[in-house]
Design an enzyme around this catalytic site. Sequence first.
Site, PDB file in Angstrom:
ATOM      1  N   SER A  79       0.836  -1.204   0.000  1.00 58.82           N
ATOM      2  CA  SER A  79       0.000   0.000   0.000  1.00 58.82           C
ATOM      3  C   SER A  79       0.867   1.248   0.000  1.00 58.82           C
ATOM      4  CB  SER A  79      -0.920   0.002   1.225  1.00 58.82           C
ATOM      5  OG  SER A  79      -1.790  -1.106   1.199  1.00 58.82           O
ATOM      6  N   GLU A  80       1.905   1.265   0.848  1.00 61.82           N
ATOM      7  CA  GLU A  80       2.838   2.386   0.871  1.00 61.82           C
ATOM      8  C   GLU A  80       4.256   1.928   1.169  1.00 61.82           C
ATOM      9  OE1 GLU A  80      -1.008   4.669   1.816  1.00 61.82           O
ATOM     10  OE2 GLU A  80      -0.081   2.919   2.742  1.00 61.82           O
ATOM     11  N   THR A  81       5.194   2.681   0.629  1.00 69.04           N
ATOM     12  CA  THR A  81       6.620   2.553   0.913  1.00 69.04           C
ATOM     13  C   THR A  81       7.114   3.947   1.264  1.00 69.04           C
ATOM     14  OG1 THR A  81       6.882   0.708  -0.641  1.00 69.04           O
ATOM     15  CG2 THR A  81       8.875   1.937  -0.046  1.00 69.04           C
TER      16      THR A  81
END
Length: 279
Positions: free
Chosen positions: A47-49
């Site tokens: 979903s996020e980095t």
Amino acid sequence: MPELRRFLQLDVFTATPLKGNALAVVVDGAGLADEQMAEFARWTNLSETTFLLPPTDPAADYRVRIFTPGGELPFAGHPTLGSAHAFLASGGDAKKPGEVVQQCAIGLVRVKREGTRLAFAAPPLQRSGPVEPALRAQAVASLRIAPEALLDLAWVDNGPGWMVARLADAASVLALQPDFIAMKGLKLGVVGPHPAGAECQFEVRAFVPDLGIPEDPVTGSLNAGLALWLQEKGLAGDRYVAAQGAALGRAGRVHVVRDAEGTWIGGDVTPLIHGQVRL
């Protein structure tokens, strides 16, 4: 040769491994180009980095850039908690005891340390109020619900562009089978109450198909905007716990507390991977 950089992968909004929302954190993000960050975020396919950088604001402890597989976000909640954890776990020294100050595209975000749990201050809404009729019709169609099943649809945008749909109960939220093609262009959260006496007060789901994430497992930014909205409408008290991720086999828990300083969005962070990444 590409540099070796410190790397963590964390499970956020859970104390049980594999039950929250995964976050990749490159601790030593300085010197990476925008496209390198975006490319790595596409590769992790989470979903996020996030990428930790030296702050440019003297009041901040670190600066963070947040990428999804589809692009960069100005703010996001589970990356805020996970990045603060990574900063501290990697030897970061906060300027104030018991608090970390994160710099991101929306400005400074305070993160409190309360035992093993972290909580960030819910940012003020950049957009609020009812949603336009055309977008309401699109939300109804994309959720595949009857128009009368949608009790409320409001903007709760604190940077990413969230709107939230309120349904009658948690069971209705969990039963949703959205049409992601019809949802194009929307960042849509859905909330419904659990029965009185349940472990959690609300069930939450978050749909962001345009960012390459049809459904996000646990979403701090949505829960932050949602908390401000629910509390303002008198639908939630000063303290409650929201569940998110059950439809994906997760069991995220978002702990909301309102005090004299504002509304705080808290959760556990569980480290899973620690090492180096070659970028």
